[in-house]
Write a protein that holds these residues in place. Structure first.
Motif, mmCIF file in Angstrom:
data_model
loop_
_atom_site.group_PDB
_atom_site.id
_atom_site.type_symbol
_atom_site.label_atom_id
_atom_site.label_comp_id
_atom_site.label_asym_id
_atom_site.label_seq_id
_atom_site.Cartn_x
_atom_site.Cartn_y
_atom_site.Cartn_z
ATOM 1 N N VAL A 221 60.406 41.717 -10.644
ATOM 2 C CA VAL A 221 60.028 41.332 -11.599
ATOM 3 C C VAL A 221 58.448 42.360 -12.927
ATOM 4 C CG1 VAL A 221 58.784 39.733 -13.138
ATOM 5 C CG2 VAL A 221 60.665 38.846 -11.575
ATOM 6 N N ALA A 222 57.535 42.623 -11.500
ATOM 7 C CA ALA A 222 56.873 43.289 -12.057
ATOM 8 C C ALA A 222 57.434 45.110 -12.560
ATOM 9 C CB ALA A 222 55.630 43.555 -11.017
ATOM 10 N N ALA A 223 57.947 45.748 -11.499
ATOM 11 C CA ALA A 223 58.798 46.403 -12.045
ATOM 12 C C ALA A 223 59.336 46.839 -13.311
ATOM 13 C CB ALA A 223 59.020 47.446 -10.642
ATOM 14 N N LEU A 224 60.448 45.820 -13.872
ATOM 15 C CA LEU A 224 61.193 45.897 -14.545
ATOM 16 C C LEU A 224 59.900 46.246 -15.990
ATOM 17 C CD1 LEU A 224 63.944 43.895 -13.713
ATOM 18 C CD2 LEU A 224 64.096 45.651 -14.138
ATOM 19 N N ARG A 225 59.105 44.957 -16.067
ATOM 20 C CA ARG A 225 58.073 44.952 -16.717
ATOM 21 C C ARG A 225 57.237 46.363 -17.260
ATOM 22 N NH1 ARG A 225 55.576 38.519 -15.651
ATOM 23 N NH2 ARG A 225 58.002 37.579 -16.219
ATOM 24 N N GLN A 226 57.032 46.423 -15.736
ATOM 25 C CA GLN A 226 56.229 47.925 -16.306
ATOM 26 C C GLN A 226 57.068 48.738 -16.999
ATOM 27 O OE1 GLN A 226 53.285 48.188 -15.729
ATOM 28 N NE2 GLN A 226 53.318 50.746 -15.981
ATOM 29 N N MET A 227 58.054 48.792 -16.778
ATOM 30 C CA MET A 227 59.707 50.110 -16.862
ATOM 31 C C MET A 227 59.661 49.828 -18.556
ATOM 32 S SD MET A 227 62.237 50.173 -13.634
ATOM 33 C CE MET A 227 63.304 50.944 -15.222
ATOM 34 N N LYS A 228 59.223 49.267 -19.217
ATOM 35 C CA LYS A 228 59.626 48.824 -20.508
ATOM 36 C C LYS A 228 58.285 48.915 -20.965
ATOM 37 C CE LYS A 228 62.997 44.288 -20.025
ATOM 38 N NZ LYS A 228 63.267 43.361 -19.790
ATOM 39 N N ALA A 229 56.965 48.850 -20.493
ATOM 40 C CA ALA A 229 55.834 48.865 -20.951
ATOM 41 C C ALA A 229 55.668 50.299 -21.135
ATOM 42 C CB ALA A 229 54.227 47.971 -20.137
ATOM 43 N N ASP A 230 56.153 51.633 -19.758
ATOM 44 C CA ASP A 230 55.833 52.439 -20.268
ATOM 45 C C ASP A 230 56.625 53.687 -21.041
ATOM 46 O OD1 ASP A 230 57.564 52.915 -18.023
ATOM 47 O OD2 ASP A 230 56.272 52.695 -16.460
ATOM 48 N N GLY A 231 57.890 52.718 -21.175
ATOM 49 C CA GLY A 231 58.539 53.663 -21.798
ATOM 50 C C GLY A 231 60.311 54.133 -20.830
ATOM 51 N N THR A 232 59.688 53.629 -20.122
ATOM 52 C CA THR A 232 61.113 54.428 -18.853
ATOM 53 C C THR A 232 62.150 53.986 -18.763
ATOM 54 O OG1 THR A 232 59.308 54.677 -17.486
ATOM 55 C CG2 THR A 232 61.786 54.528 -16.622
ATOM 56 N N TYR A 233 62.308 52.493 -19.634
ATOM 57 C CA TYR A 233 63.606 51.343 -20.336
ATOM 58 C C TYR A 233 64.678 51.934 -21.657
ATOM 59 C CZ TYR A 233 66.021 47.506 -21.502
ATOM 60 O OH TYR A 233 67.544 46.951 -21.408
ATOM 61 N N GLN A 234 63.169 52.409 -22.352
ATOM 62 C CA GLN A 234 63.703 52.521 -23.529
ATOM 63 C C GLN A 234 64.281 54.519 -23.514
ATOM 64 O OE1 GLN A 234 60.918 51.712 -22.865
ATOM 65 N NE2 GLN A 234 60.458 49.647 -24.377
ATOM 66 N N ARG A 235 63.753 55.080 -22.370
ATOM 67 C CA ARG A 235 63.858 56.168 -22.374
ATOM 68 C C ARG A 235 65.346 56.438 -21.913
ATOM 69 N NH1 ARG A 235 64.288 59.116 -18.342
ATOM 70 N NH2 ARG A 235 62.647 57.975 -16.770
ATOM 71 N N ILE A 236 66.105 55.574 -21.154
ATOM 72 C CA ILE A 236 66.999 55.656 -19.870
ATOM 73 C C ILE A 236 68.574 55.250 -21.191
ATOM 74 C CG2 ILE A 236 68.632 54.480 -18.594
ATOM 75 C CD1 ILE A 236 65.884 54.295 -16.608
ATOM 76 N N LEU A 237 68.096 54.041 -22.231
ATOM 77 C CA LEU A 237 68.483 53.809 -23.017
ATOM 78 C C LEU A 237 68.642 54.804 -24.382
ATOM 79 C CD1 LEU A 237 68.687 49.962 -24.840
ATOM 80 C CD2 LEU A 237 68.805 52.239 -25.946
ATOM 81 N N ARG A 238 68.229 55.576 -24.584
ATOM 82 C CA ARG A 238 68.606 56.256 -25.371
ATOM 83 C C ARG A 238 69.279 57.330 -25.083
ATOM 84 N NH1 ARG A 238 62.758 56.208 -25.975
ATOM 85 N NH2 ARG A 238 62.424 58.323 -25.517
#
Length: 251
Positions: A221-238
């Motif tokens: 849970v913490a790792a997924l939230r951190q990915m969304k907070a630091d922009g990693t999640y959004q970069r993968i989506l793009r």
């Protein structure tokens, strides 16, 4: 926040060692019944493959990811043959008691209807809009099995790829699938389609673990939230999903 999730991850690793499961902490097996661009890509570059792999990497665990049929994936993880299912909607823990859900969503699924590009579109405000139509979907997709009860005829496909072959061969008027996988599969078929709006349903998707790995839930849970907070999640989506965005596919 960065230090916080690292601390939780370290604590979870200690818990694993203390409960006798430390030997599995370095590498786990993940299964799924997904298709590109979400998973099942030759180079492991699907959106969910990358998101989930990165979340586990941040807590010190490597994943071996493989594709299996939808029902088999649930059975494998519930029985402990495999360690986790890459992506499921909430609620499966009620039917499969040895599953544990990681309660931070990985994405939202939109379940939509595809029809030939030449066909007249209709609004899909609810499941009743499929009444008196020939509808096809992949066997094992629970949401369609539960809700598609009033169609004129239902065709069960063995895979996402074969679903669009059914549409090409005029064996169904409408096929049902998650939006992103449907767009990619239609291009691969190839078949000219349009996506009907609005989606028939939306659902948040989650990682499911076998219960023996329950100690991994807080650090994931913490790792997924951190990915969304630091922009990693959004970069993968793009990089994975936005290039595939389209409502109509012409050939």
């Amino acid at each position: 926040m960065n230090h916080g999730w690292r601390y939780v991850a370290a604590l979870a690793a200690l818990l694993l060692l203390n409960t006798g499961h430390g030997e599995t902490a370095g590498r786990l097996t993940a299964v799924h019944a997904l298709a590109p661009p979400l998973a099942g890509t030759a180079d492991g570059s699907g959106f969910l493959e990358r998101v989930v792999r990165e979340a586990f990497r941040r807590i010190g665990i490597r994943l071996e990811i493989s594709a299996v049929p939808a029902e088999r994936a649930l059975i494998n993880v519930d029985s402990g043959v495999d360690d986790l299912d890459l992506s499921r909607a909430s609620g499966f823990e009620a039917q499969y008691p040895h599953l544990v859900r990681v309660p931070e969503k990985t994405m939202d699924f939109e379940f939509v209807a595809f029809i030939p590009a030449s066909a007249s579109p209709f609004r899909t405000d609810d499941w009743a809009s499929l009444q008196d139509r020939t509808v096809a979907f992949v066997s094992g997709w629970k949401i369609f099995e539960r809700h598609v009860t009033r169609s004129r005829e239902t065709v069960r496909a063995s895979s996402i790829a074969s679903l669009f072959e059914i549409l090409k061969q005029n064996r169904a008027e409408t096929v049902l699938l998650e939006r992103w996988q449907g767009l990619q599969a239609a291009r691969a078929a190839p078949v000219a389609v349009q996506v009907l709006e609005p989606p028939l349903a939306r659902a948040e998707m989650f990682i499911y673990l076998n219960q023996r790995h329950a100690a991994l839930v807080p650090p994931l849970v913490a790792a997924l939230r951190q990915m969304k907070a630091d922009g990693t999640y959004q970069r993968i989506l793009r990089e994975t999903l936005l290039p595939a965005a389209s409502r109509k596919i012409d050939r």
